[in-house]
Write an enzyme that holds these catalytic residues in place. Sequence first.
Site, PDB file in Angstrom:
ATOM      1  CG  LEU A  27       9.101  33.511  31.763  1.00  0.00           C
ATOM      2  CD1 LEU A  27       9.908  33.883  32.999  1.00  0.00           C
ATOM      3  CD2 LEU A  27       8.810  34.736  30.927  1.00  0.00           C
ATOM      4  CB  THR A  28      10.237  29.696  25.601  1.00  0.00           C
ATOM      5  OG1 THR A  28       8.873  29.289  25.527  1.00  0.00           O
ATOM      6  CG2 THR A  28      11.093  28.735  24.799  1.00  0.00           C
ATOM      7  CD  GLN A  80       3.410  27.105  27.345  1.00  0.00           C
ATOM      8  OE1 GLN A  80       4.536  27.288  26.915  1.00  0.00           O
ATOM      9  NE2 GLN A  80       2.567  28.081  27.615  1.00  0.00           N
ATOM     10  CB  CYS A 110       5.229  29.691  21.755  1.00  0.00           C
ATOM     11  SG  CYS A 110       7.005  29.991  21.736  1.00  0.00           S
TER      12      CYS A 110
END
Length: 134
Positions: A27-28, A80, A110
Site C-alpha cells: 500500500l503506497t 517492494q 503501480c
Amino acid sequence: WRTCDCDRRAMSSLSSRLSGQMVLAPLTRGGNLPFRRLCAEFGAEVTLGEMIFARQLLKGDVIERARLRRASNEQVFGVQIATNDVEEGVGAAKLAAAAGADWVDLNCGCPIHEATRRGLGSAMLRQPVRLPRR
C-alpha cells in the site's frame, strides 16, 4: 538477470512459505511500519512494505531507508522496489536483504504519477522488453 539452481531453490522456498498465508498487499503511502505492525497483530502472516525508489535508496535517502524497517512481529516481510535499472535493483535488493527482508518484489504495477513519470511501476509494462527474462 541470470538464474541458477540456487535461485530456483530460493523461489521454491519462498513459494512454500507464502502458500496458504494471509498476505498484506503493498500500500503506497499506507503500508508504513505502524500499520503493518497492527495488521500482523490481527493475523497478517506475510507483509510487504511501501514501494521504495531504488535510486533514492542507494543515494542514502532517509525516508527510503526507513521503509526497509521491519516490525518485530512481522513473520515474513517483503520489500517492494521500484526501478527500471538492473544494477539499481540489485543494489537495492542487497540493502533490503541486509535490513532483514525475506524477499523483494519488483514493482511493475503501480499506476501513480510519481512512479510512472519516471518510467517505473506500471510504465514498465509499456516496454516489457526492458524487463529481464528468466
